[in-house]
Design an enzyme around this catalytic site. Structure first.
Site, PDB file in Angstrom:
ATOM      1  N   GLY A  46       0.834  -1.193   0.000  1.00  0.00           N
ATOM      2  CA  GLY A  46       0.000   0.000   0.000  1.00  0.00           C
ATOM      3  C   GLY A  46       0.869   1.244   0.000  1.00  0.00           C
ATOM      4  O   GLY A  46       2.015   1.212   0.469  1.00  0.00           O
ATOM      5  N   GLN A  51       2.951   9.908   1.344  1.00  0.00           N
ATOM      6  CA  GLN A  51       4.302   9.338   1.401  1.00  0.00           C
ATOM      7  C   GLN A  51       5.179   9.769   0.229  1.00  0.00           C
ATOM      8  O   GLN A  51       6.391   9.613   0.276  1.00  0.00           O
ATOM      9  CB  GLN A  51       4.226   7.804   1.430  1.00  0.00           C
ATOM     10  CG  GLN A  51       3.603   7.259   2.702  1.00  0.00           C
ATOM     11  CD  GLN A  51       3.483   5.757   2.636  1.00  0.00           C
ATOM     12  OE1 GLN A  51       2.486   5.231   2.165  1.00  0.00           O
ATOM     13  NE2 GLN A  51       4.488   5.046   3.105  1.00  0.00           N
ATOM     14  N   CYS A  92       6.005  -0.354   7.016  1.00  0.00           N
ATOM     15  CA  CYS A  92       5.646   0.819   6.212  1.00  0.00           C
ATOM     16  C   CYS A  92       6.831   1.195   5.332  1.00  0.00           C
ATOM     17  O   CYS A  92       7.972   1.200   5.803  1.00  0.00           O
ATOM     18  CB  CYS A  92       5.301   1.975   7.148  1.00  0.00           C
ATOM     19  SG  CYS A  92       4.862   3.495   6.304  1.00  0.00           S
ATOM     20  N   LEU A  93       6.551   1.537   4.071  1.00  0.00           N
ATOM     21  CA  LEU A  93       7.635   1.929   3.160  1.00  0.00           C
ATOM     22  C   LEU A  93       8.344   3.189   3.653  1.00  0.00           C
ATOM     23  O   LEU A  93       9.486   3.439   3.273  1.00  0.00           O
ATOM     24  CB  LEU A  93       7.090   2.146   1.744  1.00  0.00           C
ATOM     25  CG  LEU A  93       6.588   0.892   1.015  1.00  0.00           C
ATOM     26  CD1 LEU A  93       5.994   1.262  -0.333  1.00  0.00           C
ATOM     27  CD2 LEU A  93       7.697  -0.141   0.857  1.00  0.00           C
ATOM     28  N   HIS A 134      -4.241   1.544   7.768  1.00  0.00           N
ATOM     29  CA  HIS A 134      -2.865   2.071   7.814  1.00  0.00           C
ATOM     30  C   HIS A 134      -2.704   3.226   6.813  1.00  0.00           C
ATOM     31  O   HIS A 134      -2.162   4.289   7.154  1.00  0.00           O
ATOM     32  CB  HIS A 134      -1.895   0.921   7.500  1.00  0.00           C
ATOM     33  CG  HIS A 134      -0.454   1.307   7.398  1.00  0.00           C
ATOM     34  ND1 HIS A 134       0.509   0.864   8.282  1.00  0.00           N
ATOM     35  CD2 HIS A 134       0.213   2.104   6.510  1.00  0.00           C
ATOM     36  CE1 HIS A 134       1.686   1.365   7.941  1.00  0.00           C
ATOM     37  NE2 HIS A 134       1.536   2.123   6.868  1.00  0.00           N
ATOM     38  N   GLU A 135      -3.192   3.029   5.600  1.00  0.00           N
ATOM     39  CA  GLU A 135      -3.030   4.062   4.559  1.00  0.00           C
ATOM     40  C   GLU A 135      -3.893   5.296   4.851  1.00  0.00           C
ATOM     41  O   GLU A 135      -3.487   6.427   4.589  1.00  0.00           O
ATOM     42  CB  GLU A 135      -3.352   3.503   3.172  1.00  0.00           C
ATOM     43  CG  GLU A 135      -2.518   2.304   2.725  1.00  0.00           C
ATOM     44  CD  GLU A 135      -1.014   2.489   2.880  1.00  0.00           C
ATOM     45  OE1 GLU A 135      -0.526   3.626   2.798  1.00  0.00           O
ATOM     46  OE2 GLU A 135      -0.331   1.470   3.104  1.00  0.00           O
ATOM     47  N   HIS A 138      -2.155   7.562   7.096  1.00  0.00           N
ATOM     48  CA  HIS A 138      -1.166   8.408   6.416  1.00  0.00           C
ATOM     49  C   HIS A 138      -1.819   9.709   5.917  1.00  0.00           C
ATOM     50  O   HIS A 138      -1.228  10.785   6.018  1.00  0.00           O
ATOM     51  CB  HIS A 138      -0.572   7.687   5.198  1.00  0.00           C
ATOM     52  CG  HIS A 138       0.586   6.786   5.514  1.00  0.00           C
ATOM     53  ND1 HIS A 138       1.739   7.237   6.119  1.00  0.00           N
ATOM     54  CD2 HIS A 138       0.780   5.464   5.286  1.00  0.00           C
ATOM     55  CE1 HIS A 138       2.593   6.212   6.254  1.00  0.00           C
ATOM     56  NE2 HIS A 138       2.038   5.126   5.761  1.00  0.00           N
TER      57      HIS A 138
HETATM   58 NI    NI Z   1       2.797   3.204   5.588  1.00  0.00          NI
END
Ligand code: NI
Length: 169
Positions: A46, A51, A92-93, A134-135, A138
């Protein structure tokens, strides 16, 4: 194919609250394509626009094994969450190499527009439900490590800053 640079924690820009997309136009279609390329390239499941330093309510997700079921959520709104919750190991990226437990709803229903601007309701459970929560965090400027204890969070912050210093050497 265009890869977008991913902001890494504790970059302050990750805490920006995203604005709703006014128009699902060609610019958004391009953003979605670039975000999908970036997510697949980084082997993520995701990615939120926040991000990649675009502070508009856009999310891309793919939780399929074969990585061929992209899901695009523009202006997502949570319309229902299950009472049941569970602890889930997340990564998480934007916080590479860090995995820790976060409590999430087992299931969620989300209303969102797709990349063509069509409205739909997604009924998600398990990994997809966790990923959507989670997204969507963000988009509110929240990174998953903010659910952890201040001690853990500070340790992660220190580790990330050290890794970033070593990267730029
Ligand atoms: Ni993330």
């Amino acid at each position: 194919m265009a890869l977008l640079p991913i902001l890494t924690y504790p970059d302050r820009r990750l805490h920006t609250v995203a604005k709703p997309v006014a128009d699902v136009d060609a610019r958004i279609a391009q953003l979605v394509r670039d975000m999908l390329d970036t997510m697949y390239d980084a082997s993520g499941i995701g990615l939120a626009a926040s991000q990649v330093d675009v502070h508009e309510r856009v999310i891309v997700i793919d939780v399929s094994q074969k990585r061929n079921e992209p899901l695009v959520l523009v202006n997502p709104e949570m319309v229902w969450t299950s009472v049941e919750t569970h602890l889930n190991e997340e990564g998480c990226l934007s916080v590479p190499g860090i995995y820790d437990g976060v409590i999430r709803h087992d299931a969620v229903h989300v209303h969102a527009l797709d990349a063509q601007g069509q409205g739909r309701v997604i009924e998600a459970q398990e990994l997809l439900a966790v990923c959507i929560q989670h997204e969507m965090d963000h988009l509110m400027g929240k990174v998953f490590v903010e659910y952890l204890s201040p001690l853990k969070r500070n340790r992660i912050k220190t580790k990330m800053l050290k890794a970033q210093r070593e990267d730029t050497r």
